[in-house]
Design a protein around this motif. Structure first.
Motif, PDB file in Angstrom:
ATOM      1  N   GLY A  73       0.919  -1.418   0.152  1.00 31.41           N
ATOM      2  CA  GLY A  73       0.007   0.160   0.310  1.00 31.41           C
ATOM      3  C   GLY A  73       0.593   1.336  -0.279  1.00 31.41           C
ATOM      4  O   GLY A  73       0.445   1.819  -0.891  1.00 31.41           O
ATOM      5  N   ARG A  74       2.289   1.031   0.762  1.00 29.77           N
ATOM      6  CA  ARG A  74       2.655   2.496   0.864  1.00 29.77           C
ATOM      7  C   ARG A  74       3.863   2.581  -0.500  1.00 29.77           C
ATOM      8  O   ARG A  74       4.009   3.700  -0.602  1.00 29.77           O
ATOM      9  N   HIS A  76       3.005   1.846  -3.188  1.00 29.04           N
ATOM     10  CA  HIS A  76       2.283   2.433  -4.838  1.00 29.04           C
ATOM     11  C   HIS A  76       0.994   2.836  -4.038  1.00 29.04           C
ATOM     12  O   HIS A  76       0.135   2.980  -4.451  1.00 29.04           O
ATOM     13  N   PRO A  77       1.283   4.597  -4.279  1.00 35.67           N
ATOM     14  CA  PRO A  77       0.224   5.618  -3.306  1.00 35.67           C
ATOM     15  C   PRO A  77      -0.896   5.645  -4.535  1.00 35.67           C
ATOM     16  O   PRO A  77      -1.720   6.045  -4.201  1.00 35.67           O
ATOM     17  N   ARG A  78      -0.471   5.523  -5.902  1.00 33.67           N
ATOM     18  CA  ARG A  78      -1.308   5.945  -6.315  1.00 33.67           C
ATOM     19  C   ARG A  78      -2.171   4.722  -6.636  1.00 33.67           C
ATOM     20  O   ARG A  78      -3.560   5.547  -6.705  1.00 33.67           O
ATOM     21  N   ARG A  80      -4.276   3.657  -3.670  1.00 30.49           N
ATOM     22  CA  ARG A  80      -4.705   4.910  -2.842  1.00 30.49           C
ATOM     23  C   ARG A  80      -5.403   3.260  -2.449  1.00 30.49           C
ATOM     24  O   ARG A  80      -6.274   3.149  -2.433  1.00 30.49           O
ATOM     25  N   LEU A  81      -4.777   2.540  -1.941  1.00 31.97           N
ATOM     26  CA  LEU A  81      -4.666   1.587  -1.317  1.00 31.97           C
ATOM     27  C   LEU A  81      -5.327   1.960   0.249  1.00 31.97           C
ATOM     28  O   LEU A  81      -5.235   1.013   0.938  1.00 31.97           O
ATOM     29  N   PRO A  83      -5.927   4.690   3.790  1.00 26.00           N
ATOM     30  CA  PRO A  83      -6.218   6.083   4.105  1.00 26.00           C
ATOM     31  C   PRO A  83      -5.454   7.216   3.229  1.00 26.00           C
ATOM     32  O   PRO A  83      -4.635   6.546   4.086  1.00 26.00           O
ATOM     33  N   GLU A  84      -5.622   8.204   3.264  1.00 20.68           N
ATOM     34  CA  GLU A  84      -4.652   9.474   3.180  1.00 20.68           C
ATOM     35  C   GLU A  84      -4.483  10.292   5.434  1.00 20.68           C
ATOM     36  O   GLU A  84      -3.625  10.162   5.315  1.00 20.68           O
ATOM     37  N   ASP A  85      -6.173   9.416   5.367  1.00 24.97           N
ATOM     38  CA  ASP A  85      -5.248   9.717   7.238  1.00 24.97           C
ATOM     39  C   ASP A  85      -4.814   9.198   7.984  1.00 24.97           C
ATOM     40  O   ASP A  85      -5.067   7.942   7.744  1.00 24.97           O
ATOM     41  N   GLU A  89      -5.925   5.356   8.420  1.00 29.32           N
ATOM     42  CA  GLU A  89      -4.899   4.495   8.369  1.00 29.32           C
ATOM     43  C   GLU A  89      -4.660   3.407   9.338  1.00 29.32           C
ATOM     44  O   GLU A  89      -4.146   2.270   9.248  1.00 29.32           O
ATOM     45  N   SER A 157      -9.025  -0.669  -0.088  1.00 34.00           N
ATOM     46  CA  SER A 157      -8.129  -0.782   0.909  1.00 34.00           C
ATOM     47  C   SER A 157      -7.398  -2.050   0.724  1.00 34.00           C
ATOM     48  O   SER A 157      -8.015  -2.957   0.313  1.00 34.00           O
TER      49      SER A 157
END
Length: 212
Positions: A73-74, A76-78, A80-81, A83-85, A89, A157
Motif C-alpha cells: 500500500g505504501r 504504490h500510493p497512486r 490508493r490502497l 486511507p490518506e488520513d 490508516e 484498501s
C-alpha cells in the motif's frame, strides 16, 4: 519480485493485492504438507519458515501478511490502497492485526492446525469447537465495524483482501457469515482481480459464495 505462496492460505490475500496492483511477479508454490517451508532453499529466504514471503526487486525478503500488505500500500500510493488520513490508516492496521492475529491465529488455526494447540487427541474436538466459537465471535465484531460500508475503509484498501481470506475460509468450512460480512464477501468475489486469483489457485468460482 518473487512471491512464495500456498493456494487457499493467508497468502491468497497478498496474491489478490498483487493482482489488484497489476504487478509483475514470479509465483512459487510452497507445499506445506510436504514440508517445503523447512527446506534449506526456503529457509534461506525466510528463516521463520512461514508463508507468504515476498522477495522484492532489491532482493530483500519481506514476511508477515500485515507487513507485506502495508508495504504494498505504501510503496504504490497512486493505487490508493491506504486511507490518506492517520485515523483511517490506523483503523486499517487495526483490522489487519485482528484478522491475522486473532481470527486466523487463534480461531482458524485451532480448526486447521489443531495438534499445535494440544497433543492429546482426546482434546482435539474441543479445541476445534473453541476455534469455531472464537471465529464466530470475531466475525460479529468485524460485522459491526464494517456496518453498511462497501469496504473496510469505505473505499477498497489493503484490509479487504485480508478480511476476504478468512471469509473465504468460512465459506469453505461452512461457518456462517453475518449479513455485512456476507455482502463484503460477495462484493469481493465479484472483483475481477479476485476471480483471476481464485482461478489461478485452482478454485471453482461457481462453488463459492452460495450462502452470500
Amino acid at each position: 519480485m518473487k512471491f512464495y505462496m500456498t493456494p487457499g492460505s493467508c497468502s491468497t490475500g497478498i496474491h489478490i493485492l498483487l493482482e489488484e496492483l497489476d504487478k509483475a511477479f514470479e509465483a512459487y508454490i510452497v507445499n506445506l504438507p510436504a514440508g517445503d517451508h523447512f527446506k534449506p532453499d526456503y529457509v534461506a529466504i525466510n528463516p521463520k519458515s512461514t508463508i507468504p514471503t515476498l522477495v522484492r526487486d532489491d532482493g530483500s525478503s519481506l514476511t508477515e501478511v500485515q507487513a507485506i500488505a502495508y508495504w504494498l500500500g505504501r510503496a504504490h500510493p497512486r493505487a490508493r490502497l491506504l486511507p490518506e488520513d492517520v485515523e483511517g490508516e490506523t483503523r486499517v492496521i487495526e483490522t489487519l492485526a485482528f484478522v491475522v492475529g486473532t481470527v486466523h491465529g487463534q480461531g482458524f488455526a485451532r480448526i486447521f492446525a489443531t495438534p499445535t494447540f494440544t497433543r492429546n487427541e482426546a482434546d482435539h474436538e474441543a479445541v476445534r469447537a473453541f476455534g469455531r466459537e472464537l471465529v464466530e465471535k470475531c466475525f460479529g465484531v468485524l460485522n459491526d465495524q464494517l456496518g453498511v460500508k462497501d469496504y473496510v475503509a469505505g473505499a477498497f484498501s489493503i484490509a479487504d483482501p485480508i478480511l476476504f481470506y478468512v471469509e473465504f475460509w468460512a465459506d469453505k468450512t461452512k461457518i456462517p457469515l453475518p449479513a455485512n460480512l456476507q455482502a463484503h464477501y460477495k462484493r469481493m468475489l465479484a472483483r475481477p482481480a479476485v476471480q483471476r486469483v481464485l482461478r489461478e489457485e485452482g478454485y471453482n468460482l461457481a462453488s463459492l459464495g452460495a450462502s452470500a
